[in-house]
Design a protein around this motif. Structure first.
Motif, short mmCIF file in Angstrom:
data_model
loop_
_atom_site.label_atom_id
_atom_site.label_comp_id
_atom_site.label_asym_id
_atom_site.label_seq_id
_atom_site.Cartn_x
_atom_site.Cartn_y
_atom_site.Cartn_z
N PRO A 46 -30.62 -49.57 -57.46
CA PRO A 46 -29.95 -50.10 -56.98
C PRO A 46 -29.08 -50.26 -55.84
N LEU A 47 -28.14 -51.36 -56.19
CA LEU A 47 -27.66 -52.08 -54.48
C LEU A 47 -27.07 -50.66 -53.56
N GLU A 48 -25.88 -50.33 -54.85
CA GLU A 48 -24.72 -49.33 -54.70
C GLU A 48 -25.69 -48.31 -54.17
N GLU A 49 -26.74 -48.17 -54.89
CA GLU A 49 -27.26 -46.81 -54.32
C GLU A 49 -28.06 -47.15 -52.75
N ALA A 50 -28.58 -47.82 -52.89
CA ALA A 50 -28.93 -48.19 -51.72
C ALA A 50 -28.06 -47.99 -50.60
N ARG A 51 -26.69 -48.44 -50.40
CA ARG A 51 -25.41 -48.62 -49.75
C ARG A 51 -25.21 -47.24 -49.17
N GLN A 52 -25.50 -46.41 -50.51
CA GLN A 52 -24.69 -45.04 -50.36
C GLN A 52 -25.93 -44.80 -49.13
N LYS A 53 -26.83 -44.00 -49.82
CA LYS A 53 -28.29 -43.89 -48.74
C LYS A 53 -27.78 -44.39 -47.31
N SER A 54 -27.66 -45.36 -46.97
CA SER A 54 -27.13 -45.94 -45.88
C SER A 54 -26.33 -45.55 -44.78
N ILE A 55 -24.86 -45.24 -45.56
CA ILE A 55 -24.19 -45.21 -44.91
C ILE A 55 -24.23 -43.60 -44.58
N GLU A 56 -24.77 -42.78 -45.88
CA GLU A 56 -25.50 -40.98 -45.56
C GLU A 56 -26.46 -40.95 -44.06
N LYS A 57 -27.46 -42.02 -43.75
CA LYS A 57 -28.05 -41.44 -43.14
C LYS A 57 -27.31 -42.17 -41.83
N ILE A 58 -26.72 -43.29 -41.71
CA ILE A 58 -25.40 -43.94 -40.41
C ILE A 58 -24.86 -41.71 -40.22
N ARG A 59 -23.92 -41.69 -40.78
CA ARG A 59 -23.55 -40.63 -41.09
C ARG A 59 -24.09 -38.92 -39.99
N SER A 60 -25.47 -39.40 -40.55
CA SER A 60 -25.93 -38.55 -39.92
C SER A 60 -27.30 -38.05 -38.50
N TYR A 61 -26.38 -39.40 -38.41
CA TYR A 61 -26.66 -39.64 -37.22
C TYR A 61 -25.71 -40.00 -35.82
N TRP A 62 -24.59 -39.80 -36.34
CA TRP A 62 -23.45 -39.65 -35.99
C TRP A 62 -23.34 -37.64 -35.68
N LYS A 63 -23.51 -37.37 -36.59
CA LYS A 63 -23.31 -35.85 -36.65
C LYS A 63 -24.52 -35.35 -35.46
N LYS A 64 -25.52 -35.97 -35.03
CA LYS A 64 -26.70 -35.51 -34.30
C LYS A 64 -26.43 -35.15 -32.55
#
Length: 64
Positions: A46-64
């Motif tokens: 679903p779109l909302e799940e894809a959106r959430q996964k994308s946000i989580e992935k981007i935030r994981s890059y910021w933590k590095k």
């Protein structure tokens, strides 16, 4: 040429093929001919799940 004879000629030709490039083209034609958009769409997330996964992935890059 009769359809049955035509199909048999193609089958005979394909069974003797060794050229990987031509075999890959034939496989691509088969895949495109049998593609069922509705079934593949049902397998998607679903779109909302894809959106959430994308946000989580981007935030994981910021933590590095």
């Amino acid at each position: 040429m009769e359809t049955t004879t035509f199909k048999k000629d193609i089958i005979d030709w394909i069974s003797q093929l060794e050229d990987k490039k031509i075999l890959m083209e034939i496989a691509s034609i088969k895949r495109n001919a049998t593609f069922n958009f509705e079934e593949e769409f049902k397998k998607g997330i679903p779109l909302e799940e894809a959106r959430q996964k994308s946000i989580e992935k981007i935030r994981s890059y910021w933590k590095k």
